[in-house]
Design a protein around this motif. Structure first.
Motif, PDB file in Angstrom:
ATOM      1  N   CYS A   3       0.840  -1.199   0.000  1.00  0.00           N
ATOM      2  CA  CYS A   3       0.000   0.000   0.000  1.00  0.00           C
ATOM      3  C   CYS A   3       0.875   1.249   0.000  1.00  0.00           C
ATOM      4  O   CYS A   3       1.966   1.248   0.558  1.00  0.00           O
ATOM      5  CB  CYS A   3      -0.871   0.061   1.258  1.00  0.00           C
ATOM      6  N   GLY A   4       0.356   2.307  -0.587  1.00  0.00           N
ATOM      7  CA  GLY A   4       0.969   3.637  -0.481  1.00  0.00           C
ATOM      8  C   GLY A   4       2.417   3.663  -0.931  1.00  0.00           C
ATOM      9  O   GLY A   4       2.793   3.103  -1.968  1.00  0.00           O
ATOM     10  N   THR A   5       3.230   4.311  -0.126  1.00  0.00           N
ATOM     11  CA  THR A   5       4.648   4.454  -0.448  1.00  0.00           C
ATOM     12  C   THR A   5       5.326   3.109  -0.663  1.00  0.00           C
ATOM     13  O   THR A   5       6.160   2.960  -1.562  1.00  0.00           O
ATOM     14  CB  THR A   5       5.334   5.258   0.687  1.00  0.00           C
ATOM     15  N   SER A  44       6.058  -3.776   3.498  1.00  0.00           N
ATOM     16  CA  SER A  44       5.357  -3.002   4.527  1.00  0.00           C
ATOM     17  C   SER A  44       6.330  -2.516   5.589  1.00  0.00           C
ATOM     18  O   SER A  44       7.108  -3.307   6.121  1.00  0.00           O
ATOM     19  CB  SER A  44       4.272  -3.871   5.179  1.00  0.00           C
ATOM     20  N   GLN A  45       6.296  -1.240   5.871  1.00  0.00           N
ATOM     21  CA  GLN A  45       7.123  -0.709   6.951  1.00  0.00           C
ATOM     22  C   GLN A  45       6.645  -1.304   8.274  1.00  0.00           C
ATOM     23  O   GLN A  45       7.420  -1.927   8.988  1.00  0.00           O
ATOM     24  CB  GLN A  45       7.019   0.832   6.965  1.00  0.00           C
ATOM     25  N   SER A  46       5.373  -1.092   8.580  1.00  0.00           N
ATOM     26  CA  SER A  46       4.843  -1.493   9.892  1.00  0.00           C
ATOM     27  C   SER A  46       4.688  -3.004  10.024  1.00  0.00           C
ATOM     28  O   SER A  46       4.775  -3.553  11.120  1.00  0.00           O
ATOM     29  CB  SER A  46       3.483  -0.836  10.115  1.00  0.00           C
ATOM     30  N   THR A  55      -0.233  -3.562   8.191  1.00  0.00           N
ATOM     31  CA  THR A  55      -1.258  -2.996   7.306  1.00  0.00           C
ATOM     32  C   THR A  55      -2.286  -4.068   6.941  1.00  0.00           C
ATOM     33  O   THR A  55      -1.934  -5.132   6.404  1.00  0.00           O
ATOM     34  CB  THR A  55      -0.580  -2.400   6.057  1.00  0.00           C
ATOM     35  N   VAL A 101       4.705  10.203  10.169  1.00  0.00           N
ATOM     36  CA  VAL A 101       3.689   9.421   9.463  1.00  0.00           C
ATOM     37  C   VAL A 101       4.071   9.235   7.990  1.00  0.00           C
ATOM     38  O   VAL A 101       3.877   8.173   7.416  1.00  0.00           O
ATOM     39  CB  VAL A 101       2.290  10.071   9.634  1.00  0.00           C
ATOM     40  N   SER A 110       6.270   8.263   5.161  1.00  0.00           N
ATOM     41  CA  SER A 110       7.384   7.320   5.100  1.00  0.00           C
ATOM     42  C   SER A 110       8.535   7.890   4.267  1.00  0.00           C
ATOM     43  O   SER A 110       8.330   8.404   3.172  1.00  0.00           O
ATOM     44  CB  SER A 110       6.884   6.019   4.476  1.00  0.00           C
ATOM     45  N   LYS A 118       3.742  12.262  -1.287  1.00  0.00           N
ATOM     46  CA  LYS A 118       4.395  12.909  -0.147  1.00  0.00           C
ATOM     47  C   LYS A 118       3.925  14.339  -0.017  1.00  0.00           C
ATOM     48  O   LYS A 118       3.611  14.807   1.065  1.00  0.00           O
ATOM     49  CB  LYS A 118       5.909  12.847  -0.362  1.00  0.00           C
ATOM     50  N   GLU A 158       0.169  14.520   1.135  1.00  0.00           N
ATOM     51  CA  GLU A 158      -0.173  14.062   2.487  1.00  0.00           C
ATOM     52  C   GLU A 158       0.317  14.996   3.591  1.00  0.00           C
ATOM     53  O   GLU A 158      -0.322  15.078   4.637  1.00  0.00           O
ATOM     54  CB  GLU A 158       0.252  12.617   2.737  1.00  0.00           C
TER      55      GLU A 158
HETATM   56  C1  F6R Z   1       2.997   7.469   2.877  1.00  0.00           C
HETATM   57  C2  F6R Z   1       2.747   6.421   3.842  1.00  0.00           C
HETATM   58  C3  F6R Z   1       1.717   5.367   3.546  1.00  0.00           C
HETATM   59  C4  F6R Z   1       2.279   3.979   3.862  1.00  0.00           C
HETATM   60  C5  F6R Z   1       1.199   2.897   3.693  1.00  0.00           C
HETATM   61  C6  F6R Z   1       1.741   1.504   3.920  1.00  0.00           C
HETATM   62  O1  F6R Z   1       3.985   8.344   3.301  1.00  0.00           O
HETATM   63  O2  F6R Z   1       3.377   6.395   4.866  1.00  0.00           O
HETATM   64  O3  F6R Z   1       1.316   5.442   2.218  1.00  0.00           O
HETATM   65  O4  F6R Z   1       3.376   3.735   3.029  1.00  0.00           O
HETATM   66  O5  F6R Z   1       0.148   3.141   4.590  1.00  0.00           O
HETATM   67  O6  F6R Z   1       2.193   1.324   5.228  1.00  0.00           O
HETATM   68  P1  F6R Z   1       3.110   0.100   5.598  1.00  0.00           P
HETATM   69  O7  F6R Z   1       4.394   0.250   4.856  1.00  0.00           O
HETATM   70  O8  F6R Z   1       3.311   0.194   7.089  1.00  0.00           O
HETATM   71  O9  F6R Z   1       2.389  -1.148   5.192  1.00  0.00           O
END
Ligand code: F6R
Length: 365
Positions: free
Chosen positions: A56-58, A103-105, A108, A154, A156, A241, A244
C-alpha cells in the motif's frame, strides 16, 4: 528523540545515508562484491515464472521501482498491485510462484490479507518489512528486514529507501541465479549499490536550494510530477508525499502520458517537477518538458550535471544530483523529492509528523 531536528520527518530524511548503509551491509558482501541474502531462500529463482508484488501507499511505489529492476536484471515478469485490489480481485497465482509483500509497519490490514490469500494459493511468500516482530513478518515464509530503525513521522521516508535497497539486492540476486547477470555484472551492480549512501549524503546538500523553492511551491494549488522508467514511480511518490503533508493537490504521471490528458492542466500557475536522471529515455523527457514550457508551465528539473547541460529548456529551478549510473538512481532522487514535500509543508505550517486524517499504521481496511 528528534535530536536537533524540528520534526521527526527531517531527522528521518537525514538519517537515510546511515540506515540505507546498514541495510546495504546486511544484503551485500562488500569484500566478495556479491549480494548475499541474510536468509536462505526456500525457492530457486529458476523455478519462478512470475512474481507478484503487493503493498500500500509508499511501499507500493517501492514495489513499482522493484518491478523495473526485476524485469530488467532478472528478466522476470512482475505484476504489481495495491493490496486492497489484490485481495479482492482474487488474482490467480501459480503454486510455487513468488509473492512479495512490502510493509514498513508489517501490520497494514490489506497487505496482511493479501499475504494470507497468496499463502492459501500455494505461493512462496516473501515480505520486506521494517518491524521484525510484526504480523506480516511472522506469517511470511521468508522475511527480508529493512534496517531503517523506528520510523515515527507518518510520511514514510527512510523506510522507503531501505525497502529499495533490499529490493535492489534481491533483483541482483535473482538476475545472478537465473544466469542473466555474469559475475562481472554483479560486481558492477554491487559497486553501484555501495555508492548509494555517499550519493544520498551529497543529495542532501541540495536542501537550502529546495527550502527556497518550497516557498514558491507553497503558493501553488496543484503540482504535477513527471518521470519515465524508475522515475515514474518516484513521481507518484513525490506527489503522494506532497499531498499528504502539505495538503497541496499533486499528481504523478508517466512523462509519456502527459499528452494523453494532463497537459490540459498546464499553465503558468502549475509547477511541474520533472525527475530525470540522464539515462536512455532522457531525450524523451526533454521533449515532454518542451511541451510544458511552451504552455508557460514552470519546470523544476531534478537531474545530474549531464542532464542539466543537455536539457534545452528554461527551468524555474534545476536541482543537480550527483553523477551516478541510472539503475539505482531512485534511491538518491528520493532525497530531493522528500525534502521538497517536507519544506513545503513547513512553509504551509502543517503538522508535518502527524498530518490530518492519517495514521502511521493502517490496521483497518
Ligand atoms: C505514505 C505512507 C503510507 C504507507 C502505507 C503503507 O507516506 O506512509 O502510504 O506507506 O500506509 O504502510 P506500511 O508500509 O506500514 O504497510
Amino acid at each position: 528523540d528528534k535530536a536537533n531536528y524540528r520534526h521527526f520527518m527531517a531527522k528521518e530524511i537525514h538519517e537515510q545515508p546511515e540506515v540505507v548503509g546498514h541495510t546495504l551491509a546486511r544484503y551485500v558482501d562488500l569484500a566478495a562484491e556479491r549480494v548475499t541474502m541474510p536468509v536462505k531462500l526456500p525457492f530457486d529463482f529458476n523455478d519462478i515464472q512470475r512474481i507478484s508484488i503487493t503493498a500500500c501507499g509508499t511501499a507500493s511505489y517501492a514495489g513499482f521501482v522493484a518491478k523495473y529492476w526485476l524485469e530488467k536484471l532478472a528478466r522476470l515478469p512482475v505484476e504489481l498491485d495495491v493490496a486492497s485490489e489484490f485481495r479482492y480481485r482474487e488474482a490467480p497465482l501459480r503454486k510455487g510462484d513468488l509473492a512479495i509483500f512490502i510493509s514498513q509497519s508489517g501490520e497494514t490490514a490489506d497487505t496482511l490479507a493479501a499475504l494470507r490469500y497468496a499463502k492459501a494459493q500455494g505461493a512462496h511468500t516473501l515480505s520486506v518489512v521494517n518491524v521484525p516482530t510484526s504480523t506480516i513478518a511472522r506469517e511470511s515464509e521468508t522475511v527480508l528486514q529493512t534496517l531503517a530503525g523506528p520510523e515515527i513521522g507518518v510520511a514514510s521516508t527512510k523506510a522507503f529507501t531501505c525497502q529499495l535497497m533490499v529490493l535492489a539486492s534481491l533483483a541482483v540476486a535473482a538476475g545472478k541465479a537465473r544466469g542473466e547477470l555474469s559475475d562481472a555484472d554483479e560486481a558492477k551492480l554491487v559497486h553501484g549499490l555501495v555508492e548509494i549512501p555517499r550519493l544520498m549524503s551529497e543529495a542532501l546538500t541540495t536542501e537550502l536550494q529546495i527550502e527556497k523553492l518550497a516557498r514558491e511551491i507553497s503558493k501553488s494549488r496543484d503540482v504535477l510530477y513527471l518521470g519515465r522508467g524508475t522515475s515514474y514511480p518516484l513521481a507518484l511518490e513525490g506527489a503522494l508525499k506532497l499531498k499528504e503533508i502539505s495538503y497541496i493537490h499533486a499528481e504523478g504521471y508517466a512523462a509519456g502520458e502527459l499528452k494523453h490528458g494532463p497537459i490540459a492542466l498546464i499553465d503558468e500557475h502549475m509547477p511541474v517537477v520533472v525527475i530525470a536522471p540522464y539515462d536512455k529515455v532522457f531525450e524523451k523527457t526533454v521533449s515532454n518538458m518542451q511541451e510544458v514550457a511552451a504552455r508557460g508551465g514552470k519546470i523544476i528539473l531534478m537531474t545530474d550535471a549531464k542532464g542539466a547541460a543537455e536539457a534545452t529548456i528554461q527551468s524555474l529551478v534545476t536541482i543537480v544530483m550527483p553523477d551516478m549510473g541510472a539503475t539505482f538512481a531512485p534511491m538518491v532522487y528520493a532525497v530531493p523529492v522528500q525534502l521538497l514535500a517536507y519544506h513545503t509543508a513547513v512553509v504551509m505550517g502543517t503538522d508535518v509528523d502527524q498530518p490530518r486524517n492519517l495514521a502511521k499504521s493502517v490496521t483497518v481496511e
